[in-house]
Design a protein around this motif. Sequence first.
Motif, PDB file in Angstrom:
ATOM      1  N   GLY A 194     127.169 132.919 124.327  1.00  0.00           N
ATOM      2  CA  GLY A 194     127.254 133.606 123.042  1.00  0.00           C
ATOM      3  C   GLY A 194     127.752 135.025 123.232  1.00  0.00           C
ATOM      4  O   GLY A 194     127.551 135.647 124.273  1.00  0.00           O
ATOM      5  N   ASP A 195     128.420 135.521 122.222  1.00  0.00           N
ATOM      6  CA  ASP A 195     129.014 136.848 122.293  1.00  0.00           C
ATOM      7  C   ASP A 195     127.928 137.913 122.214  1.00  0.00           C
ATOM      8  O   ASP A 195     127.258 138.057 121.195  1.00  0.00           O
ATOM      9  CB  ASP A 195     130.030 137.023 121.161  1.00  0.00           C
ATOM     10  CG  ASP A 195     130.867 138.261 121.339  1.00  0.00           C
ATOM     11  OD1 ASP A 195     131.022 138.712 122.484  1.00  0.00           O
ATOM     12  OD2 ASP A 195     131.366 138.779 120.322  1.00  0.00           O
ATOM     13  N   THR A 220     124.974 138.145 123.515  1.00  0.00           N
ATOM     14  CA  THR A 220     123.564 137.744 123.452  1.00  0.00           C
ATOM     15  C   THR A 220     122.840 138.346 124.648  1.00  0.00           C
ATOM     16  O   THR A 220     123.465 138.900 125.560  1.00  0.00           O
ATOM     17  CB  THR A 220     123.430 136.215 123.492  1.00  0.00           C
ATOM     18  OG1 THR A 220     123.957 135.748 124.733  1.00  0.00           O
ATOM     19  CG2 THR A 220     124.157 135.555 122.333  1.00  0.00           C
ATOM     20  N   ALA A 221     121.552 138.220 124.672  1.00  0.00           N
ATOM     21  CA  ALA A 221     120.777 138.757 125.792  1.00  0.00           C
ATOM     22  C   ALA A 221     121.213 138.109 127.108  1.00  0.00           C
ATOM     23  O   ALA A 221     121.352 138.790 128.131  1.00  0.00           O
ATOM     24  CB  ALA A 221     119.287 138.547 125.559  1.00  0.00           C
ATOM     25  N   SER A 281     124.181 136.721 127.919  1.00  0.00           N
ATOM     26  CA  SER A 281     125.502 137.177 128.357  1.00  0.00           C
ATOM     27  C   SER A 281     125.433 138.606 128.877  1.00  0.00           C
ATOM     28  O   SER A 281     126.098 138.956 129.846  1.00  0.00           O
ATOM     29  CB  SER A 281     126.537 137.052 127.235  1.00  0.00           C
ATOM     30  OG  SER A 281     126.255 137.910 126.160  1.00  0.00           O
ATOM     31  N   ARG A 282     124.606 139.445 128.280  1.00  0.00           N
ATOM     32  CA  ARG A 282     124.438 140.813 128.780  1.00  0.00           C
ATOM     33  C   ARG A 282     123.810 140.809 130.176  1.00  0.00           C
ATOM     34  O   ARG A 282     124.171 141.617 131.027  1.00  0.00           O
ATOM     35  CB  ARG A 282     123.581 141.635 127.832  1.00  0.00           C
ATOM     36  CG  ARG A 282     124.309 141.989 126.565  1.00  0.00           C
ATOM     37  CD  ARG A 282     123.404 142.744 125.624  1.00  0.00           C
ATOM     38  NE  ARG A 282     124.058 142.914 124.350  1.00  0.00           N
ATOM     39  CZ  ARG A 282     124.058 144.054 123.676  1.00  0.00           C
ATOM     40  NH1 ARG A 282     123.406 145.096 124.127  1.00  0.00           N
ATOM     41  NH2 ARG A 282     124.692 144.136 122.536  1.00  0.00           N
TER      42      ARG A 282
END
Length: 71
Positions: free
Chosen positions: A35-36, A38-39, A41-42
């Motif tokens: 997901g762009d 999102t936790a 991806s971060r």
Amino acid sequence: MKKMDVLAATLLVIGGLNWGLVGLLNFDLVATLFGDMTAMSRIVYALVATGAIYQALQWKAIQRRWSLATA
């Protein structure tokens, strides 16, 4: 090779592949999977950055080990 070096190198490969896809195809694999911004991806982006920083700080030590191995 230390386990941390292997982990950092693996993270650099993941980051390099992802940025290659972004640059060539405008496709962000991490954002697609998690997901762009999102936790998750971060976390992946932070781990890749941490791996790069670790490798940069360890570069001289890595060069010394390589030169000793080839000597």
